[in-house]
Design a protein around this motif. Sequence first.
Motif, short mmCIF file in Angstrom:
data_model
loop_
_atom_site.label_atom_id
_atom_site.label_comp_id
_atom_site.label_asym_id
_atom_site.label_seq_id
_atom_site.Cartn_x
_atom_site.Cartn_y
_atom_site.Cartn_z
N UNK A 104 -11.53 2.88 -15.90
CA UNK A 104 -10.14 3.28 -15.94
C UNK A 104 -9.82 4.25 -14.81
N UNK A 105 -10.72 5.18 -14.53
CA UNK A 105 -10.50 6.15 -13.47
C UNK A 105 -10.48 5.48 -12.10
N UNK A 106 -11.36 4.50 -11.92
CA UNK A 106 -11.40 3.79 -10.64
C UNK A 106 -10.13 2.97 -10.42
N UNK A 107 -9.65 2.32 -11.47
CA UNK A 107 -8.41 1.56 -11.35
C UNK A 107 -7.23 2.48 -11.02
N UNK A 108 -7.21 3.66 -11.63
CA UNK A 108 -6.14 4.62 -11.35
C UNK A 108 -6.20 5.08 -9.90
N UNK A 109 -7.42 5.28 -9.37
CA UNK A 109 -7.57 5.70 -7.97
C UNK A 109 -7.05 4.62 -7.03
N UNK A 110 -7.35 3.36 -7.32
CA UNK A 110 -6.85 2.25 -6.50
C UNK A 110 -5.33 2.18 -6.57
N UNK A 111 -4.77 2.34 -7.76
CA UNK A 111 -3.32 2.29 -7.91
C UNK A 111 -2.65 3.41 -7.13
N UNK A 112 -3.23 4.62 -7.17
CA UNK A 112 -2.64 5.73 -6.42
C UNK A 112 -2.68 5.48 -4.92
N UNK A 113 -3.80 4.91 -4.45
CA UNK A 113 -3.92 4.62 -3.02
C UNK A 113 -2.89 3.58 -2.58
N UNK A 114 -2.72 2.53 -3.38
CA UNK A 114 -1.74 1.50 -3.05
C UNK A 114 -0.32 2.06 -3.09
N UNK A 115 -0.04 2.91 -4.07
CA UNK A 115 1.29 3.50 -4.18
C UNK A 115 1.59 4.38 -2.97
N UNK A 116 0.61 5.15 -2.53
CA UNK A 116 0.81 6.01 -1.36
C UNK A 116 1.07 5.17 -0.12
N UNK A 117 0.31 4.08 0.05
CA UNK A 117 0.52 3.21 1.21
C UNK A 117 1.89 2.57 1.18
N UNK A 118 2.33 2.12 -0.02
CA UNK A 118 3.65 1.51 -0.15
C UNK A 118 4.75 2.51 0.18
N UNK A 119 4.58 3.75 -0.28
CA UNK A 119 5.61 4.76 0.00
C UNK A 119 5.69 5.10 1.48
N UNK A 120 4.54 5.15 2.13
CA UNK A 120 4.56 5.42 3.57
C UNK A 120 5.26 4.29 4.32
N UNK A 121 4.98 3.05 3.93
CA UNK A 121 5.62 1.91 4.58
C UNK A 121 7.12 1.89 4.31
N UNK A 122 7.50 2.19 3.06
CA UNK A 122 8.92 2.23 2.71
C UNK A 122 9.64 3.32 3.49
N UNK A 123 8.99 4.47 3.65
CA UNK A 123 9.58 5.57 4.42
C UNK A 123 9.76 5.17 5.87
N UNK A 124 8.75 4.51 6.45
CA UNK A 124 8.86 4.07 7.85
C UNK A 124 9.98 3.04 8.02
#
Length: 333
Positions: A104-124
């Motif tokens: 569960x912790x590993x899945x949460x880490x992956x989700x956070x990483x993907x969310x951060x990447x999506x937000x950076x792309x959306x901001x750009x």
Amino acid sequence: MRKKKGGHEEHEEHVNHERWLVSYADMLTLLFVLFVVLFSMSSVDQKKFAQLAAGLSQGFGASSVAMTGNVSNLEGTVQNTSIVPIDPGVNPGDGSSGTDDMTKEQKAAVARALLAADRRQASANAKAATKEAQNLKEIERKIADALDRAKLLNQVKFTINERGLVVTVVTNEVVFAGNRADLRPGGTKILDAIAPTLANLPNSIEVDGNTNQLPATTTFYPSGWELSAARASTTVRYLIGHGLPKDRMSAVGFSDTKPLIDPKDPRAVTMNRRVDVVVLTMLSAEQAALLPAAAGDDAKLHTGLTTKQAAAAAKAAAGTAESTTESTTTPHA
């Protein structure tokens, strides 16, 4: 045995039965080197691996600028980021693993990483759309300046949408006569005014021909498709003759399929019968989709403001905002 030949004794050649030891030793040496190389490849420097993991965590979990322009701290910083192990025996392209075997912790880490990447792309993407909307607005002002000098500003409307800046010229006997695709003097004056600005742009230009929704039959063309395409082609040919490079031009006929306003509106007869000169954006599809939101009120059909009018409007808006701020901060008795 000894044999005599020419008066000399000749001994038998001594046979070395241990030469195989040399080849055997060479083989063992090569095997040793092979296993040393394999062992060195399988060894992992824990310190360097930890540094790599920390760098990736900072990249995926650092704060990013959201679409609103505010800085927000995202979850998944270095302190609480889990390192997700990768199974080297799984083919990454067969879809057989994914996150099924993760905790569960590993899945949460992956989700956070993907969310951060999506937000950076959306901001750009949002920043690129905002900058492009400003550039298109500047082009609009230059065209409005030219039309104003020719006293033709009221003949043209503007819109900023996902395609770019749309310069709408309502024909209504000004540009083309009914059922004809020959430019009238009023139409040539409008195109003469906007052509110099368009010629200096790096953008591609698309000209769209549109007819209204009246069921009347065309006289010189089989249908509205041919009529709208002919009007677009005539406009393109005229602009090319006035300085626009033909490799950046295109003509499209839409007949009555893209009305500007509701066909039930009494103004539809004149407003939907038009030619659109589109300054195409050079953004990617994802970024261009944000252009209407970035343009705000300019995404609606509007009359263009000249550079002077835009400066006066901005000054008035700044003065209104300042007076509002003073009224809210001034203490009352």
